[in-house]
Write a protein that holds these residues in place. Structure first.
Motif, PDB file in Angstrom:
ATOM      1  N   GLY A  97       0.799  -1.649  -0.472  1.00 30.00           N
ATOM      2  CA  GLY A  97      -0.492   0.225  -0.338  1.00 30.00           C
ATOM      3  C   GLY A  97       0.744   1.282  -0.088  1.00 30.00           C
ATOM      4  O   GLY A  97       0.325   2.093  -0.805  1.00 30.00           O
ATOM      5  N   LEU A  98       1.701   1.140   1.063  1.00 29.62           N
ATOM      6  CA  LEU A  98       2.686   2.229   0.713  1.00 29.62           C
ATOM      7  C   LEU A  98       3.316   3.181  -0.585  1.00 29.62           C
ATOM      8  O   LEU A  98       3.693   3.867  -1.062  1.00 29.62           O
ATOM      9  CB  LEU A  98       3.598   2.604   1.792  1.00 29.62           C
ATOM     10  CG  LEU A  98       5.319   3.354   2.576  1.00 29.62           C
ATOM     11  CD1 LEU A  98       4.280   4.356   3.074  1.00 29.62           C
ATOM     12  CD2 LEU A  98       6.307   2.826   2.730  1.00 29.62           C
ATOM     13  N   LEU A  99       3.454   1.858  -1.720  1.00 28.31           N
ATOM     14  CA  LEU A  99       4.831   1.865  -2.806  1.00 28.31           C
ATOM     15  C   LEU A  99       3.539   1.882  -4.000  1.00 28.31           C
ATOM     16  O   LEU A  99       3.709   3.224  -4.333  1.00 28.31           O
ATOM     17  CB  LEU A  99       5.368   0.480  -2.687  1.00 28.31           C
ATOM     18  CG  LEU A  99       6.597  -0.205  -2.212  1.00 28.31           C
ATOM     19  CD1 LEU A  99       6.981  -1.507  -2.547  1.00 28.31           C
ATOM     20  CD2 LEU A  99       7.922   0.977  -1.781  1.00 28.31           C
ATOM     21  N   MET A 100       2.190   1.467  -3.401  1.00 27.75           N
ATOM     22  CA  MET A 100       1.635   2.335  -4.161  1.00 27.75           C
ATOM     23  C   MET A 100       0.621   3.589  -4.562  1.00 27.75           C
ATOM     24  O   MET A 100       1.284   4.273  -4.631  1.00 27.75           O
ATOM     25  CB  MET A 100       0.379   1.402  -4.594  1.00 27.75           C
ATOM     26  CG  MET A 100      -0.692   1.719  -5.195  1.00 27.75           C
ATOM     27  SD  MET A 100      -2.320   0.480  -5.140  1.00 27.75           S
ATOM     28  CE  MET A 100      -1.562  -0.352  -6.910  1.00 27.75           C
ATOM     29  N   GLN A 101       0.829   3.882  -3.362  1.00 26.08           N
ATOM     30  CA  GLN A 101       0.277   5.716  -3.047  1.00 26.08           C
ATOM     31  C   GLN A 101       1.632   6.561  -3.641  1.00 26.08           C
ATOM     32  O   GLN A 101       1.374   7.661  -3.782  1.00 26.08           O
ATOM     33  CB  GLN A 101      -0.157   5.994  -1.658  1.00 26.08           C
ATOM     34  CG  GLN A 101      -0.778   5.389  -0.269  1.00 26.08           C
ATOM     35  CD  GLN A 101      -1.288   4.672   0.386  1.00 26.08           C
ATOM     36  OE1 GLN A 101      -1.005   5.779   1.539  1.00 26.08           O
ATOM     37  NE2 GLN A 101      -2.544   4.724   0.841  1.00 26.08           N
ATOM     38  N   VAL A 102       2.626   6.286  -2.921  1.00 21.34           N
ATOM     39  CA  VAL A 102       3.804   6.661  -3.357  1.00 21.34           C
ATOM     40  C   VAL A 102       4.130   6.474  -5.294  1.00 21.34           C
ATOM     41  O   VAL A 102       4.106   7.915  -5.576  1.00 21.34           O
ATOM     42  CB  VAL A 102       5.131   5.883  -2.951  1.00 21.34           C
ATOM     43  CG1 VAL A 102       6.405   7.229  -3.495  1.00 21.34           C
ATOM     44  CG2 VAL A 102       5.845   6.436  -1.095  1.00 21.34           C
ATOM     45  N   MET A 103       3.950   5.553  -5.635  1.00 17.87           N
ATOM     46  CA  MET A 103       3.917   5.718  -6.732  1.00 17.87           C
ATOM     47  C   MET A 103       3.110   5.782  -7.630  1.00 17.87           C
ATOM     48  O   MET A 103       3.183   7.282  -8.819  1.00 17.87           O
ATOM     49  CB  MET A 103       4.054   4.130  -7.354  1.00 17.87           C
ATOM     50  CG  MET A 103       4.491   4.015  -8.870  1.00 17.87           C
ATOM     51  SD  MET A 103       4.341   2.112  -9.328  1.00 17.87           S
ATOM     52  CE  MET A 103       2.841   2.027  -8.962  1.00 17.87           C
ATOM     53  N   THR A 104       1.396   6.511  -6.996  1.00 16.00           N
ATOM     54  CA  THR A 104       1.065   7.264  -7.626  1.00 16.00           C
ATOM     55  C   THR A 104       0.349   8.381  -7.553  1.00 16.00           C
ATOM     56  O   THR A 104      -0.795   8.834  -7.782  1.00 16.00           O
ATOM     57  CB  THR A 104      -0.536   5.920  -8.283  1.00 16.00           C
ATOM     58  OG1 THR A 104      -0.648   5.882  -6.421  1.00 16.00           O
ATOM     59  CG2 THR A 104      -0.105   4.672  -7.841  1.00 16.00           C
ATOM     60  N   ARG A 105       1.230   8.817  -6.721  1.00 22.36           N
ATOM     61  CA  ARG A 105       0.185   9.700  -5.443  1.00 22.36           C
ATOM     62  C   ARG A 105      -0.276  10.501  -5.244  1.00 22.36           C
ATOM     63  O   ARG A 105      -1.420  11.487  -5.416  1.00 22.36           O
ATOM     64  CB  ARG A 105       1.288  10.817  -6.271  1.00 22.36           C
ATOM     65  CG  ARG A 105       2.960  11.107  -6.589  1.00 22.36           C
ATOM     66  CD  ARG A 105       3.432  12.226  -7.883  1.00 22.36           C
ATOM     67  NE  ARG A 105       4.966  12.051  -7.544  1.00 22.36           N
ATOM     68  CZ  ARG A 105       5.318  11.330  -9.262  1.00 22.36           C
ATOM     69  NH1 ARG A 105       4.298  11.471 -10.094  1.00 22.36           N
ATOM     70  NH2 ARG A 105       6.503  11.841  -9.347  1.00 22.36           N
ATOM     71  N   ASN A 106      -1.542   9.400  -5.035  1.00 25.23           N
ATOM     72  CA  ASN A 106      -2.675   9.331  -4.674  1.00 25.23           C
ATOM     73  C   ASN A 106      -2.827   8.121  -3.093  1.00 25.23           C
ATOM     74  O   ASN A 106      -2.391   7.412  -2.730  1.00 25.23           O
ATOM     75  CB  ASN A 106      -3.025   8.652  -5.276  1.00 25.23           C
ATOM     76  CG  ASN A 106      -5.331   8.504  -5.670  1.00 25.23           C
ATOM     77  OD1 ASN A 106      -5.194   8.839  -4.262  1.00 25.23           O
ATOM     78  ND2 ASN A 106      -5.518   7.973  -6.484  1.00 25.23           N
ATOM     79  N   SER A 107      -3.039   9.406  -2.007  1.00 25.92           N
ATOM     80  CA  SER A 107      -3.757   8.963  -1.005  1.00 25.92           C
ATOM     81  C   SER A 107      -4.915   7.302  -0.474  1.00 25.92           C
ATOM     82  O   SER A 107      -4.587   7.072   0.432  1.00 25.92           O
ATOM     83  CB  SER A 107      -3.461  10.010   0.299  1.00 25.92           C
ATOM     84  OG  SER A 107      -4.573  10.566  -0.127  1.00 25.92           O
ATOM     85  N   LEU A 108      -5.773   7.615  -1.755  1.00 28.54           N
ATOM     86  CA  LEU A 108      -6.464   6.798  -0.928  1.00 28.54           C
ATOM     87  C   LEU A 108      -6.162   5.679  -2.136  1.00 28.54           C
ATOM     88  O   LEU A 108      -6.957   4.357  -2.103  1.00 28.54           O
ATOM     89  CB  LEU A 108      -7.562   7.163  -2.600  1.00 28.54           C
ATOM     90  CG  LEU A 108      -8.220   8.518  -1.668  1.00 28.54           C
ATOM     91  CD1 LEU A 108      -9.671   8.575  -2.287  1.00 28.54           C
ATOM     92  CD2 LEU A 108      -8.356   8.356   0.102  1.00 28.54           C
ATOM     93  N   ALA A 109      -4.688   4.871  -2.457  1.00 22.50           N
ATOM     94  CA  ALA A 109      -4.498   4.179  -3.527  1.00 22.50           C
ATOM     95  C   ALA A 109      -4.641   3.032  -2.862  1.00 22.50           C
ATOM     96  O   ALA A 109      -3.296   3.139  -1.646  1.00 22.50           O
ATOM     97  CB  ALA A 109      -3.368   4.069  -4.587  1.00 22.50           C
ATOM     98  N   SER A 110      -4.385   1.620  -3.129  1.00 22.45           N
ATOM     99  CA  SER A 110      -3.926   0.464  -2.643  1.00 22.45           C
ATOM    100  C   SER A 110      -4.375  -0.730  -3.342  1.00 22.45           C
ATOM    101  O   SER A 110      -5.150  -0.861  -4.196  1.00 22.45           O
ATOM    102  CB  SER A 110      -5.168   0.083  -0.941  1.00 22.45           C
ATOM    103  OG  SER A 110      -6.026  -0.005  -0.911  1.00 22.45           O
ATOM    104  N   PRO A 111      -3.565  -2.075  -2.930  1.00 25.00           N
ATOM    105  CA  PRO A 111      -3.851  -3.111  -3.920  1.00 25.00           C
ATOM    106  C   PRO A 111      -5.193  -3.391  -3.705  1.00 25.00           C
ATOM    107  O   PRO A 111      -5.646  -3.549  -4.613  1.00 25.00           O
ATOM    108  CB  PRO A 111      -2.749  -4.173  -2.898  1.00 25.00           C
ATOM    109  CG  PRO A 111      -1.940  -3.597  -2.410  1.00 25.00           C
ATOM    110  CD  PRO A 111      -2.622  -2.429  -1.251  1.00 25.00           C
ATOM    111  N   ALA A 112      -6.305  -3.564  -2.470  1.00 21.66           N
ATOM    112  CA  ALA A 112      -7.745  -3.889  -2.886  1.00 21.66           C
ATOM    113  C   ALA A 112      -8.408  -3.123  -3.239  1.00 21.66           C
ATOM    114  O   ALA A 112      -9.253  -2.932  -3.704  1.00 21.66           O
ATOM    115  CB  ALA A 112      -8.252  -3.617  -1.402  1.00 21.66           C
ATOM    116  N   VAL A 113      -8.248  -1.398  -2.990  1.00 22.52           N
ATOM    117  CA  VAL A 113      -9.064  -0.215  -3.943  1.00 22.52           C
ATOM    118  C   VAL A 113      -8.713  -0.582  -5.134  1.00 22.52           C
ATOM    119  O   VAL A 113      -9.486   0.263  -5.919  1.00 22.52           O
ATOM    120  CB  VAL A 113      -8.431   1.116  -2.917  1.00 22.52           C
ATOM    121  CG1 VAL A 113      -9.431   1.923  -4.297  1.00 22.52           C
ATOM    122  CG2 VAL A 113      -9.210   0.883  -1.509  1.00 22.52           C
TER     123      VAL A 113
END
Length: 358
Positions: A97-113
């Motif tokens: 989840g942390l890597l996804m939020q950094v890569m997309t610059r989106n605080s709502l991003a996560s593997p589930a979402v």
């Protein structure tokens, strides 16, 4: 070497200039480790039809009597692998989840979402009822194929392959749409196979109740390698948050870094889903909690944030597993339902805050 020095120097420039007391950071880590140890102790001994104690493990070695041996076997063969899987899966999902939020610059991003969990679960579920992917004998490979497939769908729908900047809201909406599609496909397939549907449905809720030692070696090896590589990449993440132009000017290969983060997210999610099912919201909640804690006690740097997410993810999963046994004891509630109950209001609060900020 020059690039590495430049990256680390830029990482230092990102840190606030206010001095933090080292004792506060030490107290934070010690407190979190104590919470984790208490959770592990509860996970090993609490809510059992047998009276369990940590000392029972020593009785197994001594084989003092049959009763002690039975309790010890329950402790070692069932409870201990369950606690270990909860810790590893929690760390994996939090870092993903942390890597996804950094890569997309989106605080709502996560593997589930963004539907990655649903993609992995869809392929595993279809394979388990004999509707495809039978050539993939490993559950991890099935989950990996599903994760890559869902990633490609979300990225294509959001417009990543067009070369234009992708709006964070469009990315989330694409993930929600693909997630709904994959969940619908999974449920439709289960309707056609009533005999096998119950076991798969329970697994789809996210459960570690049937974990055994056979699942530990592959999970531990793949997770340790992926988490170690993620920690090695963490200095570059400090530069990535400044934007593509700044990161490129500092010598960071953006395309290679994004592919590396994407591969880590996919692998960590796939191995976790293969063992524990699609557990949601861990990757969404933990990075936000870790950032808030780290801002209070130390300078913000991903070298510290990533291991803190690992620890907090393990704590959340271990305690969620304990609560899953406590809610309807002696029956068990899937641990994925507990994380969903915790994560859903957090997701709504974060979405509302982003709307107010904009």
């Amino acid at each position: 070497m020059a690039k590495a020095k430049l990256i680390h120097s830029s990482s230092a420039s990102l840190k606030p200039q206010t001095k933090k007391r080292p004792i506060t950071r030490v107290l934070l880590w010690c407190g979190l480790f104590i919470i984790l140890l208490i959770g592990c102790w509860q996970g090993l001994t609490a809510y059992s039809k047998f009276s369990l104690s940590i000392l029972d493990a020593f009785f197994l070695l001594a084989q003092s009597n049959a009763k002690a041996s039975l309790a010890a076997q329950l402790l070692i063969e069932i409870r201990l692998p369950r606690v270990l899987v909860a810790m590893i899966v929690g760390a994996n999902l939090a870092v993903a989840g942390l890597l996804m939020q950094v890569m997309t610059r989106n605080s709502l991003a996560s593997p589930a979402v963004l539907g990655i969990n649903a993609g992995a679960a869809c392929v595993v579920a279809l394979s388990s009822i004999g509707l495809g992917f039978a050539f993939l004998t490993s559950t991890f490979l099935q989950a990996l194929v599903g994760s890559v497939f869902s990633c490609a769908l979300v990225a294509g729908l959001a417009g990543y392959f067009s070369g234009r900047p992708v709006h964070p809201v469009r990315l989330v909406l694409s993930g929600v749409a693909i997630n709904a599609l994959l969940v619908g496909m999974t449920r439709a397939a289960l309707i056609t196979t009533d005999e096998q549907a119950y076991g798969v449905l329970y697994w789809l809720a996210g459960s570690i109740a049937n974990t055994r030692w056979e699942s530990i070696p592959m999970l531990a090896v793949i997770s340790l390698l992926a988490l170690g590589y993620g920690w090695w990449l963490s200095p570059k993440l400090n530069v990535l948050v400044l934007g593509d132009e700044v990161a490129s000017s500092l010598g960071v290969n953006l395309r290679a870094l994004q592919w590396s983060c994407g591969a880590l997210i996919t692998i960590l999610t796939a191995i976790s889903v293969a063992v524990a099912g699609p557990i949601a919201f861990v990757g969404l909640i933990i990075p936000h909690v870790a950032k808030r804690l780290l801002k209070q006690v130390s300078n913000m740097a991903y070298e510290q944030l990533l291991p803190l997410c690992m620890l907090l993810g393990s704590i959340l999963m271990v305690w969620a597993d304990v609560l899953s046994r406590a809610i309807a004891y002696p029956a068990e509630t899937p641990v994925g339902l507990l994380t969903a109950l915790i994560g859903t209001p957090v997701f709504i609060a974060l979405a509302c805050r982003r709307r107010l900020d904009s």
